[in-house]
Design a protein around this motif. Structure first.
Motif, short mmCIF file in Angstrom:
data_model
loop_
_atom_site.label_atom_id
_atom_site.label_comp_id
_atom_site.label_asym_id
_atom_site.label_seq_id
_atom_site.Cartn_x
_atom_site.Cartn_y
_atom_site.Cartn_z
N ALA A 147 0.84 -1.17 -0.09
CA ALA A 147 0.05 0.03 0.03
C ALA A 147 0.86 1.28 0.04
CB ALA A 147 -0.87 -0.02 1.28
N HIS A 148 2.02 1.43 0.90
CA HIS A 148 2.81 2.48 1.06
C HIS A 148 3.59 2.78 -0.11
CE1 HIS A 148 2.26 1.90 5.55
NE2 HIS A 148 0.88 2.36 4.84
N THR A 149 4.19 1.80 -0.85
CA THR A 149 5.00 1.83 -2.05
C THR A 149 4.20 2.10 -3.14
OG1 THR A 149 5.03 -0.28 -2.26
CG2 THR A 149 6.80 0.60 -1.02
N GLY A 150 2.98 2.21 -3.30
CA GLY A 150 1.95 2.42 -4.56
C GLY A 150 1.76 1.09 -5.29
N ARG A 151 2.27 -0.16 -4.82
CA ARG A 151 1.80 -1.18 -5.62
C ARG A 151 0.45 -1.52 -5.90
NH1 ARG A 151 6.96 -4.46 -5.34
NH2 ARG A 151 5.92 -5.84 -7.20
N LEU A 152 -0.44 -1.07 -4.94
CA LEU A 152 -1.81 -1.33 -5.07
C LEU A 152 -2.54 -0.15 -5.60
CD1 LEU A 152 -2.72 -2.42 -1.30
CD2 LEU A 152 -2.13 -3.89 -3.26
N GLY A 153 -1.63 0.71 -6.22
CA GLY A 153 -2.32 1.98 -6.79
C GLY A 153 -3.03 2.81 -5.97
N ARG A 154 -3.93 3.73 -6.36
CA ARG A 154 -4.43 4.58 -5.37
C ARG A 154 -5.58 3.60 -4.72
NH1 ARG A 154 -8.23 9.91 -6.03
NH2 ARG A 154 -8.40 10.08 -3.73
N ILE A 155 -5.38 3.73 -3.20
CA ILE A 155 -6.35 2.84 -2.30
C ILE A 155 -7.50 3.54 -2.46
CG2 ILE A 155 -6.36 1.88 0.16
CD1 ILE A 155 -3.92 1.04 -1.17
N THR A 156 -8.51 2.70 -2.62
CA THR A 156 -9.90 3.13 -2.83
C THR A 156 -10.92 2.77 -1.66
OG1 THR A 156 -10.38 1.06 -4.04
CG2 THR A 156 -9.63 3.36 -5.40
N SER A 157 -10.56 1.42 -0.96
CA SER A 157 -11.49 1.22 0.05
C SER A 157 -10.89 -0.02 0.94
CB SER A 157 -12.91 0.74 -0.49
OG SER A 157 -12.69 -0.18 -1.42
N ALA A 158 -11.55 -0.27 1.90
CA ALA A 158 -11.09 -1.42 2.75
C ALA A 158 -12.43 -2.07 3.45
CB ALA A 158 -10.15 -1.10 3.82
N VAL A 159 -12.37 -3.14 3.71
CA VAL A 159 -13.58 -3.88 4.56
C VAL A 159 -12.73 -4.72 5.68
CG1 VAL A 159 -15.30 -5.53 4.40
CG2 VAL A 159 -14.89 -4.14 2.48
N ALA A 160 -13.01 -4.62 6.92
CA ALA A 160 -12.41 -5.02 8.08
C ALA A 160 -13.61 -5.68 8.94
CB ALA A 160 -11.64 -4.19 8.96
N THR A 161 -13.33 -7.12 9.31
CA THR A 161 -14.27 -7.64 10.18
C THR A 161 -13.69 -8.38 11.50
OG1 THR A 161 -16.32 -9.33 10.23
CG2 THR A 161 -14.49 -9.70 8.85
N VAL A 162 -14.20 -8.42 12.54
CA VAL A 162 -13.84 -8.98 13.67
C VAL A 162 -14.97 -9.93 14.14
CG1 VAL A 162 -12.60 -9.08 15.89
CG2 VAL A 162 -12.12 -7.26 14.20
#
Ligand SMILES: NC(=O)c1ccc[n+]([C@@H]2O[C@H](COP(=O)([O-])OP(=O)(O)OC[C@H]3O[C@@H](n4cnc5c(N)ncnc54)[C@H](O)[C@@H]3O)[C@@H](O)[C@H]2O)c1
Length: 372
Positions: A147-162
């Motif tokens: 994520a930080h080096t740009g390899r995912l491209g522009r970060i658009t969203s995330a889904v987290a579940t516990v």
């Protein structure tokens, strides 16, 4: 530069205090020489474990931080969450480095106070680190790096579940559990704060949260056992978070980070999938070799291994004089996000995280179940 063995005191000898003893036993150059707990039987139990199971020398035992012998250089605070800042202040006053269990504390007023103390202490060479052991899991490190080096491209969203289960006996096992005063919240503050912290690490500074919380499957508990949240980040990215202790039986914790050029997914602390650079080939094995599996955290040794990974960073920061990777600023942002979730669930309105950080929004009156 600090040379030689670091003598450590553990304050709070309950479940996680034992885990810290197991983790510290794995770290060369650290040894536990003192234990503090307001319950003498707790210090006795842990002293016996250190001698009998971990092959250490018997530490001295005390009821107060002020009684810790002078030669101790690191104080590890493993007490109920609402006591963390007060005890950290007392350890810093003695000139000792501090390791605080998560969360930083349970109130933003105390969190802000520790942030001020930490700035002054860091300038005097005293390190304050906050446990967030999952930032050191190889799978989480891989997603953060992509994520930080740009390899995912522009970060658009995330889904987290516990989606976890905690029994009624769990909440009944300690008077502090499930209280606003000392637990500071439920499924999000106690169980979910690790996942909140990973979201912030992957996506950056949160701007706004909107949440619903409820207490649906437990009794004699003040806090929530289910929460659903939307988050907006400074980059523009959006995320959803679901945290519960009312999902039987325990299901895997999962964080999926999506970008315009790739996706990284951590499941049960392992890298599950990683697509990078706009390619459709799953690169998981290139980033974390297939043989490299973490143990299940319910196994005491695997649990200790997680904390030991963070201790390696903490020891290096103390010896080299650099800040540790997870200090008070990072933990304050996670605390503000969690408290913002509770303020939003109480008022029924979105909450700006910056308003919690600077104190414009007061988090001292929160409720489970939202607006009446
Ligand atoms: N990083 C993780 O994965 C993780 C896991 C579990 C718990 N924790 C955190 O660790 C903390 C403790 O949780 P636990 O499950 O070990 O609780 P616990 O109830 O098992 O243990 C707490 C201990 O602290 C002692 N204590 C309480 N107030 C004290 C004081 N003022 N001075 C000295 N001793 C005091 C109690 O007597 C008890 O022995 C919590 O903040 C929790 O969020 C972190």
């Amino acid at each position: 530069m600090t040379e030689g063995t670091l003598d450590v005191a553990i304050v709070g000898c309950g479940i996680i205090g034992v885990n810290h003893a197991r983790a510290i036993a794995l770290i060369p150059g650290m040894r536990i020489t003192a234990l503090v707990d307001e319950v003498p039987a707790a210090t006795e139990r842990l002293a016996a474990l250190i001698v009998d199971e971990l092959g250490g020398e018997r530490p001295t035992t005390h009821a107060e931080i002020e009684a810790i012998p002078d030669g101790v250089s690191v104080v590890v605070i493993c007490t109920p969450s609402g006591s963390h800042v007060e005890l950290a202040e007392r350890a810093v006053a003695r000139g000792m480095h501090v390791v605080l269990e998560k969360p930083l504390d349970v109130s933003m007023a105390r969190g802000r106070r520790l942030a001020e103390i930490a700035r002054d202490a860091e300038a005097r060479g005293i390190r304050i680190s906050v446990i967030s052991q999952h930032r050191y899991d190889p799978g989480a490190v891989a997603v953060a790096e992509a994520a930080h080096t740009g390899r995912l491209g522009r970060i658009t969203s995330a889904v987290a579940t516990v989606p976890w289960w905690r029994s009624q006996e769990y909440y009944d096992s300690g008077a502090w559990r499930g209280t606003w005063e000392l637990d500071g919240g439920g499924a999000v503050m106690n169980q979910g704060v690790h996942t909140v912290d990973l979201l912030l690490w992957f996506l950056g500074t949160p701007v706004e949260v909107f949440a619903h919380t409820a207490l649906l499957a437990h009794e004699r508990v003040e806090v929530e056992d289910v929460a659903v949240v939307t988050l907006r980040f400074g980059s523009g990215a959006l995320a959803v978070l679901h945290a519960t202790t009312a999902a039987f039986p325990d299901q895997p914790v999962r964080v999926a980070v999506h970008g315009a050029q790739g996706t990284g997914i951590v499941e049960n602390d392992q890298l599950a999938h990683l697509w990078v650079d706009g390619e459709t080939i799953d690169r998981t094995a290139d980033w974390v070799p297939a043989g490299h599996r973490l143990g299940d955290e319910r196994d005491p040794q695997a649990f200790a291994d997680g904390h030991a990974r963070q201790y390696a960073d903490i020891v290096d920061s103390i010896r080299s004089g650099r800040p540790s990777r997870v200090g008070v600023p990072e933990a304050l942002m996670a605390l503000a996000t969690v408290r913002g979730i509770y303020v939003s669930a109480t008022t029924g309105s979105p909450v700006r995280i910056a308003d919690l950080i600077d104190g414009t929004v007061d988090d001292s009156e929160v409720r489970t179940g939202g607006i009446a």
